[in-house]
Scaffold this motif. Structure first.
Motif, PDB file in Angstrom:
ATOM      1  N   TYR A   1      13.897  18.338  12.824  1.00 19.20           N
ATOM      2  CA  TYR A   1      15.138  17.772  13.367  1.00 19.20           C
ATOM      3  C   TYR A   1      16.309  17.890  12.394  1.00 19.20           C
ATOM      4  O   TYR A   1      17.344  17.272  12.589  1.00 19.20           O
ATOM      5  N   LEU A   2      16.128  18.668  11.331  1.00 23.50           N
ATOM      6  CA  LEU A   2      17.197  18.935  10.376  1.00 23.50           C
ATOM      7  C   LEU A   2      17.808  17.637   9.841  1.00 23.50           C
ATOM      8  O   LEU A   2      19.023  17.472   9.813  1.00 23.50           O
ATOM      9  N   ALA A   3      16.938  16.719   9.455  1.00 26.13           N
ATOM     10  CA  ALA A   3      17.405  15.424   8.962  1.00 26.13           C
ATOM     11  C   ALA A   3      17.032  15.282   7.493  1.00 26.13           C
ATOM     12  O   ALA A   3      16.057  15.883   7.036  1.00 26.13           O
ATOM     13  N   PRO A   4      17.783  14.500   6.726  1.00 24.62           N
ATOM     14  CA  PRO A   4      17.399  14.266   5.330  1.00 24.62           C
ATOM     15  C   PRO A   4      16.056  13.533   5.264  1.00 24.62           C
ATOM     16  O   PRO A   4      15.790  12.651   6.080  1.00 24.62           O
ATOM     17  N   LEU A   5      15.227  13.909   4.285  1.00 23.21           N
ATOM     18  CA  LEU A   5      13.929  13.245   4.124  1.00 23.21           C
ATOM     19  C   LEU A   5      14.094  11.735   3.990  1.00 23.21           C
ATOM     20  O   LEU A   5      13.329  10.955   4.551  1.00 23.21           O
ATOM     21  N   ALA A   6      15.132  11.324   3.250  1.00 21.62           N
ATOM     22  CA  ALA A   6      15.320   9.885   3.024  1.00 21.62           C
ATOM     23  C   ALA A   6      15.595   9.161   4.341  1.00 21.62           C
ATOM     24  O   ALA A   6      15.165   8.028   4.532  1.00 21.62           O
ATOM     25  N   ALA A   7      16.296   9.840   5.251  1.00 19.23           N
ATOM     26  CA  ALA A   7      16.619   9.188   6.532  1.00 19.23           C
ATOM     27  C   ALA A   7      15.355   8.978   7.357  1.00 19.23           C
ATOM     28  O   ALA A   7      15.201   7.975   8.055  1.00 19.23           O
ATOM     29  N   VAL A   8      14.407   9.920   7.282  1.00 18.16           N
ATOM     30  CA  VAL A   8      13.151   9.774   8.022  1.00 18.16           C
ATOM     31  C   VAL A   8      12.271   8.732   7.336  1.00 18.16           C
ATOM     32  O   VAL A   8      11.661   7.874   7.974  1.00 18.16           O
ATOM     33  N   LEU A   9      12.244   8.808   6.003  1.00 17.37           N
ATOM     34  CA  LEU A   9      11.435   7.865   5.228  1.00 17.37           C
ATOM     35  C   LEU A   9      11.863   6.420   5.501  1.00 17.37           C
ATOM     36  O   LEU A   9      11.040   5.503   5.562  1.00 17.37           O
TER      37      LEU A   9
ATOM     38  N   PRO B   1       0.831  -1.202   0.000  1.00 17.80           N
ATOM     39  CA  PRO B   1       0.000   0.000   0.000  1.00 17.80           C
ATOM     40  C   PRO B   1       0.869   1.257   0.000  1.00 17.80           C
ATOM     41  O   PRO B   1       1.969   1.240   0.557  1.00 17.80           O
ATOM     42  N   PRO B   2       0.410   2.355  -0.641  1.00 15.06           N
ATOM     43  CA  PRO B   2       1.197   3.590  -0.635  1.00 15.06           C
ATOM     44  C   PRO B   2       1.330   4.164   0.770  1.00 15.06           C
ATOM     45  O   PRO B   2       0.515   3.872   1.648  1.00 15.06           O
ATOM     46  N   ILE B   3       2.381   4.949   0.987  1.00 21.18           N
ATOM     47  CA  ILE B   3       2.551   5.658   2.265  1.00 21.18           C
ATOM     48  C   ILE B   3       1.430   6.689   2.374  1.00 21.18           C
ATOM     49  O   ILE B   3       1.318   7.583   1.532  1.00 21.18           O
ATOM     50  N   PRO B   4       0.568   6.595   3.400  1.00 16.08           N
ATOM     51  CA  PRO B   4      -0.594   7.492   3.458  1.00 16.08           C
ATOM     52  C   PRO B   4      -0.199   8.963   3.641  1.00 16.08           C
ATOM     53  O   PRO B   4       0.876   9.259   4.180  1.00 16.08           O
ATOM     54  N   ALA B   5      -1.091   9.849   3.225  1.00 11.97           N
ATOM     55  CA  ALA B   5      -0.797  11.281   3.272  1.00 11.97           C
ATOM     56  C   ALA B   5      -0.431  11.786   4.672  1.00 11.97           C
ATOM     57  O   ALA B   5       0.532  12.541   4.812  1.00 11.97           O
ATOM     58  N   PRO B   6      -1.156  11.398   5.736  1.00 15.29           N
ATOM     59  CA  PRO B   6      -0.761  11.923   7.054  1.00 15.29           C
ATOM     60  C   PRO B   6       0.677  11.530   7.428  1.00 15.29           C
ATOM     61  O   PRO B   6       1.389  12.322   8.036  1.00 15.29           O
ATOM     62  N   LEU B   7       1.091  10.344   7.035  1.00 17.55           N
ATOM     63  CA  LEU B   7       2.468   9.934   7.329  1.00 17.55           C
ATOM     64  C   LEU B   7       3.456  10.713   6.468  1.00 17.55           C
ATOM     65  O   LEU B   7       4.541  11.066   6.917  1.00 17.55           O
ATOM     66  N   ARG B   8       3.064  11.035   5.253  1.00 25.20           N
ATOM     67  CA  ARG B   8       3.957  11.859   4.414  1.00 25.20           C
ATOM     68  C   ARG B   8       4.155  13.226   5.060  1.00 25.20           C
ATOM     69  O   ARG B   8       5.254  13.758   5.095  1.00 25.20           O
ATOM     70  N   ARG B   9       3.060  13.771   5.617  1.00 29.14           N
ATOM     71  CA  ARG B   9       3.191  15.075   6.278  1.00 29.14           C
ATOM     72  C   ARG B   9       4.090  14.958   7.517  1.00 29.14           C
ATOM     73  O   ARG B   9       4.884  15.827   7.808  1.00 29.14           O
ATOM     74  N   LEU B  10       3.959  13.855   8.242  1.00 29.95           N
ATOM     75  CA  LEU B  10       4.778  13.659   9.438  1.00 29.95           C
ATOM     76  C   LEU B  10       6.258  13.541   9.065  1.00 29.95           C
ATOM     77  O   LEU B  10       7.127  14.075   9.752  1.00 29.95           O
ATOM     78  N   ILE B  11       6.518  12.856   7.974  1.00 25.64           N
ATOM     79  CA  ILE B  11       7.908  12.678   7.530  1.00 25.64           C
ATOM     80  C   ILE B  11       8.505  14.041   7.167  1.00 25.64           C
ATOM     81  O   ILE B  11       9.625  14.369   7.556  1.00 25.64           O
ATOM     82  N   GLU B  12       7.733  14.852   6.470  1.00 25.44           N
ATOM     83  CA  GLU B  12       8.213  16.202   6.133  1.00 25.44           C
ATOM     84  C   GLU B  12       8.493  17.000   7.402  1.00 25.44           C
ATOM     85  O   GLU B  12       9.524  17.656   7.539  1.00 25.44           O
TER      86      GLU B  12
END
Ligand code: ADP
Ligand code: ZN
Length: 721
Positions: A88-96, A71-82
Motif C-alpha cells: 500500500y506504499l505506506a511508511p513502515l512506522a505508519a503500519v507499525l 511481549p515482542p511483536i511476533p515474526a508473522p506480524l512483522r512480515r505482515l507489517i512489511e
C-alpha cells in the motif's frame, strides 16, 4: 558491540541503528524506547537484513534507552507489517502504529490496590464506621468505590484501613478473560452445514494457510458454520479473529457467541475505553484472549498464536480504510493467514467479483450453503416502476408499497424501509432566489437534519442551525427541502399509518453497541412496527417477524457510475432483502426504481445472480478493470489550490512511460474540495503483470513538493471521489 536496527514511530524517518547498551538484550520484535534528538520515541527492533538503511559507524550510534515490558511483536506480524507497507506504499512506522494501538498497554504490567474487610473490629467504633462495615460486607473495591457503596466519605474508609478493619490487596489490572468453551452448546448442523464445518475444522487442525470463500445466502447459517472452525482453534489451544464490518454489529454477535461458547469474546473497536484496550492488547499478546471480534483495526493486533481468521460480510466496502494507510482489511486478512499459517474464511452471501475470481483461479476454496436454514425461505423480490406507478406529489412511497405495508401491519408483522441517506433532505434551496446551501469546506450540499434542526455536511461534519431566512436574499420561510432522507420517509410513514410505531435507524440514532442492543430489544418486543433505516440496518440482524422490505430508491447507488456501482447495488439490495422472512413467515421485497430494465434490477427480480455476475465480470474483463487489470489513485491536496494543481501537474509530467500502463489526469476530484483542501486526482491503470507499486515508488520518490501539499496513494481504490 551490539547494534540494533529499529523502526521508530515517526513516519518521516526510515529505520535507524542504535547501540544496545551493556546489560540490555533485544531480539527482533522487541518494543524499545529510542532517543531521537532531544526526544524519546517508541520503536520496534527489526531484522537488520530485511531493512536497508544508511550505514552509520559504531562511534556515531546512540544508546537505546530501554525495553518496554510487553511481549515482542511476533515474526508473522512483522512480515505482515512489511507486506502492508510495501503493497500500500505506506511508511513502515505508519503500519507499525496500527499494531502498537494501545499506548497504555506498553507501560508494562500494572496492579491496583483494592480493599476488603479483615473481620477485625476497629478499636474505636463510630456510627459511620459501623454503617460502612455493614454495607461493604465481603465486597472488595477501590477506596472510592467502597465509599460509594457505604455512602460515607473516603476519609472514613481510609480510617478503617488504618485501624486494621480493611486491608489492601494488589489486583492485576490486566486480569485474564474467561475462556470460551468449544463444547458449551454446539448446534445440530444440517447436512450441508456439517460438510462445510467439517472442512473448516480439518483445515484449522492442520494449521496451514488456506483461504476459503464461505458462500451462502442470507440466513443459511454461515455464522454457525464458521464458529465450528473457531471451536476447533480453541480445542487446539490457539486464538481466533473474527472481523465484522461495523461496530453496530458487534453487540448482537457477542450475544450469539455467548450462547454458543458460554462467555463473550474479547471485543476490539474504537469505542473501547483506555483500560479495556490495554487489557485486551496485553492478553491478546500473551495468547490468553482466545477469541477477538472486532473492526478492521483488530487485524494488526499482536496475536501470539492465531488458529483461524474469519472476515464476515467479506464483500463490505467498509473493510477498505480510506485514510492513513489505505488498506483493504479483507485482503490483508488473507495475507495475515498466509504468514500465520492458518485458514482464512471470507463469509458472504454476495461475494465480491474479486473474491469469486480467486475461486475461479483455484486460489480460494469455495464452500457453499445453498438454502436458508430450517423452514425459512428466501423472499420474493419485485420491482415497482416509479414511472408507471408513481407516488403522490411530494411523497416517496409508491401506492403499491403503501398497500403492502398496510397488509403487513394488519397481520401484526414488521416492515423495513431502506434508504441509504441520513437526515431529512439531501439539499435545501431558497424558492425565491434559488440559493443552495453548500458546505464552505467541501464540494457538497448541506444535509438537513430536522430532528436536531441543523444543516450538516456529511463529509467534514460542519453544522449550522437551520436558518429561517435565506442568507442570500433574506426571504423568510422560503427554504424548501429537496429529495428524501430517512427522516422524511419516517414522517411519510407516520402520516400514512398514524397508529404504527416508526423508528429511524442510522448512525445518528445507533451510535454505540448499547444503542444497537436497545434497538434489537425493541424490535424483539414488537415495540416497533416500521423501521426506516440506512445500510446500518441491512446486515446481521435477525428479526423473524419482519416480513416486508421496501427499497425506497434502488437507483441511488447507480449514480456516479463508479466501476463497482452495479455490483454494490446488487449486494446492498440482496443484503437488505435478506432481512425479510427469516423466520417461519415468508418475506416480500419491493424495490422502487426508475429503471426496472437495468441489468442489476432484472437480476434481483429474477434471482439470477449467476448471469448478473457473469455479465459484470465480462464488462470488467473488457475494460481491464479489477480483478483483471489494476488501478492506483494518486490524490494531491492542499489548502492552497494552485500549489495542489502545480504538484499534480508536476507528477503527471514526470509519469514514466511504461508499456501496458496509462496515467490519466490530473483532474479536479469529484469532491474537488474536502475539509478545506483542494483535491486533484491522477489515476494509474495497468495490467496485472506490472508492478504498479514499484513504478509509483520510483516515480514519486524522485519528486519533491512543498510541505503544504499532501500526496496520497490509494492502491486498488474503492472510492473514486
Ligand atoms: P447467515 O450468517 O448465513 O446469515 P446465520 O448463521 O445467521 O446465517 O443463521 C440464520 C439463523 O438460523 C440464525 O438465527 C441461526 O441461529 C439459525 N441457524 C442456522 N443454522 C442453525 C442450526 N444448525 N441450528 C440451529 N439454528 C440454526
Ligand atoms: Zn464539509
Amino acid at each position: 558491540m551490539a547494534r540494533a536496527r529499529v523502526i521508530v514511530m515517526n513516519s518521516a524517518l526510515g529505520p535507524l541503528d542504535y547501540r544496545v547498551p551493556h546489560g540490555m538484550t533485544v531480539e527482533p520484535g522487541a518494543i524499545v524506547v529510542a532517543p531521537l534528538g532531544p526526544r524519546q520515541l517508541l520503536g520496534v527492533v527489526w531484522e537488520p537484513e530485511r531493512l536497508a538503511t544508511e550505514e552509520v559507524g559504531d562511534n556515531r550510534l546512540r544508546n537505546l534507552i530501554g525495553v518496554v515490558d510487553a511481549p515482542p511483536i511476533p515474526a508473522p506480524l512483522r512480515r505482515l507489517i512489511e507486506w502492508t507497507a510495501d503493497y500500500y506504499l505506506a511508511p513502515l512506522a505508519a503500519v507499525l502504529r496500527m499494531a502498537l494501538s494501545s499506548t497504555s498497554a506498553l507501560e508494562g504490567g500494572k496492579t491496583i490496590v483494592e480493599y476488603r474487610a479483615t473481620g477485625e473490629v476497629p478499636p474505636r467504633m463510630t456510627a459511620q464506621r459501623e454503617q460502612a462495615l455493614e454495607r461493604i460486607g465481603d465486597r472488595q473495591g477501590l477506596i472510592r468505590e467502597l465509599a460509594t457503596i457505604a455512602d460515607v466519605s473516603d476519609a472514613v474508609i481510609r480510617g478503617l484501613v488504618k485501624a486494621g478493619a480493611l486491608e489492601g490487596r494488589a489486583v492485576d489490572l490486566d486480569s485474564p478473560f474467561p475462556e470460551p468453551d468449544p463444547d458449551h452448546a454446539p448446534p445440530v448442523l444440517s447436512t450441508e452445514q456439517a460438510y462445510a464445518a467439517g472442512i473448516l475444522q480439518a483445515a484449522t487442525a492442520t494449521a496451514e494457510f488456506e483461504p476459503f470463500l464461505l458462500d451462502g445466502v442470507t440466513g443459511s447459517g454461515k455464522t454457525e458454520v464458521y464458529l465450528e472452525g473457531v471451536a476447533e482453534a480453541l480445542r487446539e489451544g490457539r486464538q481466533a479473529l473474527i472481523l465484522l464490518p461495523e461496530i453496530a454489529l458487534t453487540e448482537p454477535f457477542l450475544k450469539r457467541f455467548h450462547a454458543r461458547f458460554g462467555v463473550e469474546p474479547v471485543a476490539w473497536h474504537s469505542g473501547l475505553r483506555q483500560a479495556q484496550r490495554r487489557r485486551a492488547w496485553r492478553q491478546i499478546a500473551a495468547g490468553q484472549a482466545k477469541v477477538v471480534v472486532g473492526a478492521r483495526s483488530a487485524l494488526f493486533l499482536p496475536y501470539r498464536d492465531l488458529g483461524i481468521i474469519v472476515v464476515d460480510e467479506a464483500h463490505e466496502t467498509s473493510f477498505k480504510q480510506e485514510d492513513g494507510v489505505h488498506y483493504h482489511a479483507r485482503d490483508v486478512a488473507v495475507m495475515r493467514g498466509h504468514f500465520e499459517g492458518c485458514p482464512v474464511v471470507l463469509a458472504s452471501a454476495t461475494p465480491a467479483i474479486e473474491t469469486r475470481h480467486q475461486v475461479e483461479l483455484g486460489r480460494y476454496r469455495e464452500l457453499k450453503l445453498p438454502g436458508r436454514y430450517g423452514k425459512a425461505e428466501l423472499p420474493a423480490i419485485e420491482a415497482i416502476d416509479l414511472l408507471a406507478d408513481p407516488p403522490e406529489r411530494g411523497r416517496w412511497i409508491a401506492p403499491k408499497l403503501v398497500g403492502a405495508i398496510d397488509a403487513t401491519l394488519a397481520r401484526g408483522e414488521q416492515v423495513l424501509l431502506f434508504l441509504n441517506r441520513r437526515g431529512y433532505a439531501p439539499l435545501t434551496l431558497c424558492r425565491t432566489c434559488g440559493h443552495r446551501f453548500q458546505c464552505p469546506n467541501c464540494t457538497a450540499w448541506m444535509v438537513e437534519h430536522r430532528l436536531i434542526r441543523r444543516l450538516a455536511c456529511h463529509h467534514c461534519g460542519h453544522v449550522i442551525p437551520t436558518p429561517r431566512a435565506c442568507p442570500e436574499c433574506d426571504a423568510e420561510d422560503s427554504l424548501v427541502a429537496c429529495g428524501p432522507g430517512v427522516e422524511r420517509i419516517a414522517d411519510e410513514a407516520t402520516a400514512l399509518f398514524p397508529d404504527a410505531k416508526v423508528a429511524i435507524v442510522t448512525s445518528d440514532t445507533i451510535w454505540s453497541p448499547a444503542k444497537a442492543a436497545e434497538f434489537v430489544a425493541r424490535m424483539e418486543a414488537q415495540a416497533i412496527d416500521i423501521v426506516v433505516g440506512t445500510q446500518l440496518v441491512t446486515k446481521g440482524y435477525h428479526f423473524p417477524n419482519l416480513t416486508l422490505v421496501g427499497v425506497i430508491d434502488a437507483d441511488l447507488g447507480l449514480e456516479g457510475g463508479d466501476l463497482r456501482a452495479a455490483e454494490r447495488t446488487f449486494q446492498q439490495i440482496m443484503q437488505v432483502a435478506g432481512r425479510a422472512g427469516r423466520g417461519e413467515k415468508p418475506g416480500t421485497v419491493l424495490v422502487q426504481t426508475h429503471a426496472p430494465g437495468a441489468r442489476v434490477i432484472e437480476a434481483l427480480v429474477s434471482g439470477d445472480a449467476e448471469s448478473f455476475y457473469a455479465a459484470e465480470t465480462e464488462a470488467r474483463r473488457d475494460a481491464d478493470a479489477p480483478p483483471f487489470g489494476r488501478f492506483a489513485a494518486i490524490v494531491v491536496s492542499s489548502e492552497d489550490k494552485d500549489a495542489a494543481h502545480d504538484t499534480a501537474r508536476t507528477i503527471a509530467r514526470a509519469a514514466p512511460r511504461v508499456e501496458n500502463m496509462d496515467v490519466f489526469g490530473p483532474a479536479p476530484a469529484p469532491l474537488a474540495m474536502l475539509r478545506g483542501r483542494h483535491r486533484f486526482r491522477l489515476l494509474v491503470h495497468a495490467t496485472r503483470q506490472i508492478d504498479v507499486q514499484d513504478v509509483i515508488r520510483d516515480w514519486l520518490g524522485a519528486l519533491e513538493w512543498p510541505a503544504k501539499v499532501r500526496v496520497a496513494v490509494d492502491v486498488d481504490p474503492y472510492n473514486f471521489l
